[in-house]
Each structure stands twice: as C-alpha cells, then as structure tokens.
Design a protein around this motif. Structure first.
Motif, PDB file in Angstrom:
ATOM      1  N   PHE A 166      40.648  38.245  39.361  1.00  0.00           N
ATOM      2  CA  PHE A 166      40.200  39.126  40.437  1.00  0.00           C
ATOM      3  C   PHE A 166      40.770  40.520  40.196  1.00  0.00           C
ATOM      4  O   PHE A 166      41.985  40.693  40.089  1.00  0.00           O
ATOM      5  N   GLU A 167      39.900  41.512  40.116  1.00  0.00           N
ATOM      6  CA  GLU A 167      40.305  42.868  39.780  1.00  0.00           C
ATOM      7  C   GLU A 167      40.925  43.597  40.968  1.00  0.00           C
ATOM      8  O   GLU A 167      40.593  43.329  42.126  1.00  0.00           O
ATOM      9  N   LYS A 168      41.819  44.524  40.639  1.00  0.00           N
ATOM     10  CA  LYS A 168      42.448  45.372  41.652  1.00  0.00           C
ATOM     11  C   LYS A 168      41.385  46.126  42.437  1.00  0.00           C
ATOM     12  O   LYS A 168      40.435  46.684  41.878  1.00  0.00           O
ATOM     13  N   ASN A 169      41.530  46.124  43.764  1.00  0.00           N
ATOM     14  CA  ASN A 169      40.638  46.808  44.694  1.00  0.00           C
ATOM     15  C   ASN A 169      39.220  46.251  44.718  1.00  0.00           C
ATOM     16  O   ASN A 169      38.321  46.848  45.317  1.00  0.00           O
ATOM     17  N   LYS A 170      39.016  45.078  44.066  1.00  0.00           N
ATOM     18  CA  LYS A 170      37.693  44.464  44.057  1.00  0.00           C
ATOM     19  C   LYS A 170      37.737  43.021  44.558  1.00  0.00           C
ATOM     20  O   LYS A 170      36.831  42.229  44.276  1.00  0.00           O
TER      21      LYS A 170
END
Length: 214
Positions: A166-170
């Motif tokens: 899971f990507e940062k800010n996403k």
C-alpha cells in the motif's frame, strides 16, 4: 490501563486509535470520518452493522505489517464483516480482519478476491459477543500470514504467496467494513471497537502475547 502498559511505538506502530480523544489516532494524527450511525461512546467506537469509520489517507507505506484490534461483537450470527482493514482509496485492494466470511464464528484474514486468504483453522469464537476479544494478524514479507486471538496462536500460519503493498498517501484504515467506499452488503460488522493499531512490521508471537496481556 492494560493496553497502555506497553509502548506500541517501540513495536513499530504507525497508527493507534483508542477513541478517548475522538477520531484522531494518537501516533500519526490521522483523522477520519464516521459514516452511517457510527458513534463514539465512552472511548469506544460503536458500529451497528450499517456504519463504519474511514481514515484519511495514511502518510506512510505498508507492506510488511501487523493489524491489531480489540473488540466486542454485538452478535455472533454475522458473516463477512470486517473489523479492521487497510485498503487502497478505491476500496479494491485490501487486507482485513474478517468475521465468519467462510466458516461460522471463525476469524479470517480477508483480502481482495481471497488472494491472500486461507482458513486459519482456529476454533469457533463463541465468546466474542460476551467479552472483549484481542485479535492480531501479521503479514510477513515472505508471504506468511499468522493469526492470534487473545495473545495465543489462532489456528496455523500459512503461506499466502505474496504480500500486498500500500503506497504512501494512497491507502486508508477502515473500521467496521471489510472493504469498499460505502456501507452495504455483508461487508459491515456490528461491533464495539475498544482500540486498534497498525504496525509497519511483523510482530513476533512474544510481542503479540505481551500486547494482549499488558
């Protein structure tokens, strides 16, 4: 209080909600939105099976991780609802602590299209509606998924064949919904959440036992 006897930050916690201060987590100051009839009562998040909590986008990436939640179910005859979920902002890719989706009264590591989901084989949790239950699922970088209930192994670990990134800010944290962007279907869970934490590492069995016992 018992759950505060151990410093979760030292164990790699990136977010921690006990709801005593409202909807903002106490580590990364992540806020969120209560939906439906969700409400906070005496430091607990109360969800009626048609409501949930969506956090704002989380400012850190998650791959290797641990999900921890302490809750009391409102009833045992539910199926498929998520207690604690990390998901992308579309509500498509997710990992979740799920109640009775495949087998009655058993906890399950839920995931998109069951990609990382297998039955843990834990015993039916017949006490989850009468007393608080402490649940932890760890996701190792090698794809091993391990479940714990009240500080002890729940069933057996299994190899999922990969780990979700899971990507940062996403991505976001969700309470009371298996996945998605709106309430509905069998994805909601009627429960009272006492506290919840998300860690950016895979906790050991000893660390999980310490969290459960204080």
């Amino acid at each position: 209080e018992r759950e505060k006897a151990i410093d979760p930050v030292k164990l790699g916690a990136m977010a921690s909600w006990d709801f005593s201060e409202g909807t903002v987590d106490s580590i990364s100051a992540i806020d969120g939105k209560l939906t439906g009839n969700a409400r906070i009562i005496d430091g607990d998040l109360v969800l009626d099976g048609k409501s949930s909590f969506f956090s704002d986008p989380i400012g850190f990436e998650l791959e290797e991780k641990t999900l921890e939640v302490a809750l009391t179910l409102h009833r045992l005859d539910q199926s498929g609802g998520g207690a604690l979920t990390v998901q992308d902002l579309r509500g498509v890719v997710f990992d979740s602590i799920v109640w009775a989706e495949r087998k009655k009264q058993e906890w399950l590591p839920g995931s998109n299209n069951h990609r990382r989901t297998r039955d843990l084989g834990g015993s039916p949790d017949t006490g989850a509606a009468s007393q608080p239950t402490h649940l932890v699922i760890t996701y190792h970088p090698d794809g091993t998924v391990t479940g714990y209930r009240n500080g002890e192994a729940y069933g057996k670990p299994y190899q999922a064949g990969g780990v979700a990134s899971f990507e940062k800010n996403k991505a976001q944290i969700v309470f009371g919904l298996r996945h998605g962007t709106a309430n509905g279907g069998n994805r909601n869970l009627a429960c009272t959440i006492h506290h919840a934490r998300v860690y950016r590492r895979c906790l050991s069995a000893d660390e999980v036992a310490s969290l459960a016992s204080g």
